[in-house]
Design an enzyme around this catalytic site. Structure first.
Site, PDB file in Angstrom:
ATOM      1  N   HIS A 127      40.650  47.503  50.405  1.00 46.48           N
ATOM      2  CA  HIS A 127      41.364  48.663  50.945  1.00 46.48           C
ATOM      3  C   HIS A 127      41.248  48.666  52.457  1.00 46.48           C
ATOM      4  O   HIS A 127      40.214  48.298  53.000  1.00 46.48           O
ATOM      5  CB  HIS A 127      40.804  49.980  50.367  1.00 46.48           C
ATOM      6  CG  HIS A 127      41.752  51.115  50.531  1.00 46.48           C
ATOM      7  ND1 HIS A 127      41.793  51.887  51.662  1.00 46.48           N
ATOM      8  CD2 HIS A 127      42.719  51.585  49.702  1.00 46.48           C
ATOM      9  CE1 HIS A 127      42.747  52.790  51.519  1.00 46.48           C
ATOM     10  NE2 HIS A 127      43.330  52.634  50.348  1.00 46.48           N
ATOM     11  N   ASP A 139      44.380  51.344  42.314  1.00 41.01           N
ATOM     12  CA  ASP A 139      45.281  50.680  41.364  1.00 41.01           C
ATOM     13  C   ASP A 139      44.568  49.819  40.342  1.00 41.01           C
ATOM     14  O   ASP A 139      45.205  49.279  39.443  1.00 41.01           O
ATOM     15  CB  ASP A 139      46.295  49.811  42.136  1.00 41.01           C
ATOM     16  CG  ASP A 139      47.252  50.666  42.937  1.00 41.01           C
ATOM     17  OD1 ASP A 139      47.506  51.802  42.520  1.00 41.01           O
ATOM     18  OD2 ASP A 139      47.736  50.201  43.987  1.00 41.01           O
TER      19      ASP A 139
HETATM   20  N1  ACO Z   1      41.524  39.610  47.249  1.00 39.15           N
HETATM   21  C1  ACO Z   1      40.936  38.624  47.953  1.00 39.15           C
HETATM   22  N2  ACO Z   1      40.544  38.761  49.231  1.00 39.15           N
HETATM   23  C2  ACO Z   1      40.790  39.951  49.820  1.00 39.15           C
HETATM   24  C3  ACO Z   1      41.390  41.016  49.143  1.00 39.15           C
HETATM   25  C4  ACO Z   1      41.763  40.803  47.821  1.00 39.15           C
HETATM   26  N3  ACO Z   1      42.350  41.771  47.122  1.00 39.15           N
HETATM   27  N4  ACO Z   1      41.497  42.074  49.975  1.00 39.15           N
HETATM   28  C5  ACO Z   1      40.969  41.692  51.140  1.00 39.15           C
HETATM   29  N5  ACO Z   1      40.553  40.403  51.046  1.00 39.15           N
HETATM   30  C6  ACO Z   1      39.910  39.623  52.083  1.00 39.15           C
HETATM   31  C7  ACO Z   1      40.957  38.948  52.947  1.00 39.15           C
HETATM   32  O1  ACO Z   1      41.287  37.670  52.481  1.00 39.15           O
HETATM   33  C8  ACO Z   1      40.247  38.903  54.266  1.00 39.15           C
HETATM   34  O2  ACO Z   1      39.300  37.871  54.230  1.00 39.15           O
HETATM   35  P1  ACO Z   1      39.070  36.935  55.495  1.00 39.15           P
HETATM   36  O3  ACO Z   1      38.611  37.856  56.585  1.00 39.15           O
HETATM   37  O4  ACO Z   1      38.053  35.962  55.021  1.00 39.15           O
HETATM   38  O5  ACO Z   1      40.416  36.336  55.765  1.00 39.15           O
HETATM   39  C9  ACO Z   1      39.469  40.209  54.303  1.00 39.15           C
HETATM   40  O6  ACO Z   1      39.225  40.529  52.955  1.00 39.15           O
HETATM   41  C10 ACO Z   1      40.228  41.325  54.987  1.00 39.15           C
HETATM   42  O7  ACO Z   1      41.487  41.466  54.344  1.00 39.15           O
HETATM   43  P2  ACO Z   1      42.798  42.021  55.044  1.00 39.15           P
HETATM   44  O8  ACO Z   1      43.960  41.663  54.199  1.00 39.15           O
HETATM   45  O9  ACO Z   1      42.852  41.676  56.479  1.00 39.15           O
HETATM   46  O10 ACO Z   1      42.478  43.562  54.993  1.00 39.15           O
HETATM   47  P3  ACO Z   1      43.534  44.712  55.041  1.00 39.15           P
HETATM   48  O11 ACO Z   1      42.848  45.896  55.514  1.00 39.15           O
HETATM   49  O12 ACO Z   1      44.759  44.309  55.752  1.00 39.15           O
HETATM   50  O13 ACO Z   1      43.895  44.740  53.491  1.00 39.15           O
HETATM   51  C11 ACO Z   1      44.747  45.361  51.461  1.00 39.15           C
HETATM   52  C12 ACO Z   1      43.983  45.815  52.701  1.00 39.15           C
HETATM   53  C13 ACO Z   1      46.183  44.970  51.861  1.00 39.15           C
HETATM   54  C14 ACO Z   1      44.790  46.520  50.485  1.00 39.15           C
HETATM   55  C15 ACO Z   1      44.034  44.145  50.835  1.00 39.15           C
HETATM   56  O14 ACO Z   1      42.723  44.485  50.471  1.00 39.15           O
HETATM   57  C16 ACO Z   1      44.798  43.586  49.655  1.00 39.15           C
HETATM   58  O15 ACO Z   1      45.720  42.788  49.830  1.00 39.15           O
HETATM   59  N6  ACO Z   1      44.455  44.006  48.408  1.00 39.15           N
HETATM   60  C17 ACO Z   1      45.168  43.603  47.234  1.00 39.15           C
HETATM   61  C18 ACO Z   1      46.420  44.443  47.065  1.00 39.15           C
HETATM   62  C19 ACO Z   1      46.075  45.838  46.568  1.00 39.15           C
HETATM   63  O16 ACO Z   1      45.280  46.021  45.680  1.00 39.15           O
HETATM   64  N7  ACO Z   1      46.764  46.808  47.163  1.00 39.15           N
HETATM   65  C20 ACO Z   1      46.600  48.232  46.780  1.00 39.15           C
HETATM   66  C21 ACO Z   1      45.945  49.000  47.889  1.00 39.15           C
HETATM   67  S1  ACO Z   1      45.700  50.668  47.414  1.00 39.15           S
HETATM   68  C22 ACO Z   1      47.227  51.324  47.424  1.00 39.15           C
HETATM   69  O17 ACO Z   1      48.034  51.044  48.241  1.00 39.15           O
HETATM   70  C23 ACO Z   1      47.650  52.271  46.413  1.00 39.15           C
END
Ligand code: ACO
Length: 376
Positions: A262, A313
């Site tokens: 998140h 989710d």
């Molecule tokens: N699976 C694997 N790795 C992840 C995940 C994930 N779900 N989420 C974050 N990471 C990792 C990234 O790869 C990154 O690692 P790194 O620094 O080694 O490259 C680090 O954690 C930071 O991730 P970002 O994508 O930069 O973080 P951001 O704040 O942009 O992401 C997000 C938030 C988009 C929700 C992300 O966690 C994600 O893609 N999750 C999966 C999709 C999801 O479940 N979305 C629902 C969110 S809640 C809602 O909207 C209702």
């Protein structure tokens, strides 16, 4: 070079508006709507009470709730034109497109279409909340070749939704779990779709146009579309015994696991904790316990390996599945909850509007001479 001072990718940490709706403590993993803790609301209130809280500022008294609920019930039917439009869509059309179409068409047919006053916008918020629920179920039944089920006046918002979806009055325990999940989805500060709706309304465009945009934003798998993706992941895993190998392979391949992570919550999403309990009960009662067991193991393994937390989710996926909601309706169902928060934000935005217009950091070529077509 442009004079924009600083680039903040993804607007991370940027405070874009004042809001009295949602108090989100990302570090502490706490969330409250207008001061009321989310877990209390989910356990003890109804979606109607929460909608009243968001739009009108406080929880209703019994008399206020009765009058408010009656207004929502009266707003449930959708125009014949929308039924006709659903019949024109291909059967395979994404239900989120049908929902976007619904917002646009309901806007065109709304009696207050040309009125952007606060009073008209409260009426539109109520109509949109009731009508989008009916639209989701109506479109679903039409695509299955079934007759739509008209709303039942004597059922609350959540129970009526399940009734319109299946044609059967849901058991009280299912209606209660669904009601709680709508509450948990109702509002979440400046998330991508809510921000989208506020951007659209900041041009003084109308509420239905803003909601159509919000529906487009929430559909993506990084946002509300993640719930559907979680269920597809659980189905891909297939059995509890396969979870460990799946996690090892997925993380080794740097695969993004939906329902985890998140932008704001780092220690834990408080909505996921409530949904976990609801999912456990619903899965047990429906005989779909394996999905919950699989989800728990996936949660533990991913958390241990990568420190990622399940977001809202994650456990809503096995919950919705156990409640009999088709997987491609998970995101529309999230909209059925979030519409209360979107519209509450729009009321706030219109009340104290300033055009939302950020800057871009230019990375193209420097200024250069124009060359006429015949000399290029
Ligand atoms: N699976 C694997 N790795 C992840 C995940 C994930 N779900 N989420 C974050 N990471 C990792 C990234 O790869 C990154 O690692 P790194 O620094 O080694 O490259 C680090 O954690 C930071 O991730 P970002 O994508 O930069 O973080 P951001 O704040 O942009 O992401 C997000 C938030 C988009 C929700 C992300 O966690 C994600 O893609 N999750 C999966 C999709 C999801 O479940 N979305 C629902 C969110 S809640 C809602 O909207 C209702």
């Amino acid at each position: 070079m442009s004079e924009a001072p600083e680039l903040i990718r993804g607007l991370e940490g940027v405070v874009a508006a004042e809001t009295a709706l949602c108090d989100l403590d990302g570090a502490g993993g706490r969330l409250a709507y207008r001061g009321y803790d989310i877990a209390d609301l989910a356990r003890r209130a109804t979606f109607e009470e929460v909608a009243h809280l968001l739009w009108r500022g406080d929880l209703p008294t019994k008399a206020q709730l009765d009058a408010f609920s009656a207004e929502l019930v009266a707003a449930r039917p959708i125009p014949d034109g929308l039924h006709a439009a659903f019949r024109l869509l291909p059967k395979a059309a994404d239900p989120m497109r049908a929902l976007q179409l619904s917002a646009a068409m309901l806007g065109a047919l709304d009696p207050d279409a040309a009125d952007n006053s606060p009073e008209a916008n409260v009426r539109k918020a109520m109509r949109l909340t009731s009508q989008l629920a009916t639209a989701i179920c109506t479109h679903h039944r039409i695509r299955l070749g079934k007759e739509p089920v008209p709303p039942a006046k004597d059922l609350g918002h959540a129970a009526n939704f399940l009734f319109m979806l299946t044609g059967e009055r849901p058991p009280a325990v299912n209606a209660r779990a669904f009601d709680a999940s709508l509450i948990l989805y109702a509002e979440h500060e400046m998330n991508a779709s809510t921000f989208t709706t506020r951007v659209i309304s900041s041009t003084l465009s109308d509420m239905h146009s803003a909601i159509a945009g919000g529906i487009g934003a929430i559909k993506g798998p990084l946002h509300g579309g993640a719930g559907e993706a979680v269920m597809l992941t659980l189905k891909e895993i297939g059995r509890v015994e396969n979870v460990d190998a799946f996690v090892e392979k997925a993380l080794g391949a740097k695969r993004r696991l939906m329902g985890f992570g998140h932008r704001v919550y780092r220690a834990g999403d408080p909505r996921a904790a409530v949904l976990r309990g609801l999912a456990e009960e619903a899965c047990r009662l429906s005989g779909e316990g394996m999905w919950f067991e699989m989800a728990v193991r996936l949660h533990e393994r991913v958390n241990r390996a990568k420190g990622l937390i399940p977001n809202v989710d994650f456990y809503s996926a096995p919950l919705f599945y156990a409640l009999g909601i088709p997987v491609d309706l998970f995101t529309p169902v999230i909209v059925a909850g979030r519409i209360a928060g979107w519209t509450a934000h729009l009321l706030e935005q219109y009340q104290d509007n300033r055009l939302i217009r950020p800057r871009g950091k230019y990375t193209g070529p420097p200024r250069r001479q124009f060359v006429p077509l015949e000399r290029r």
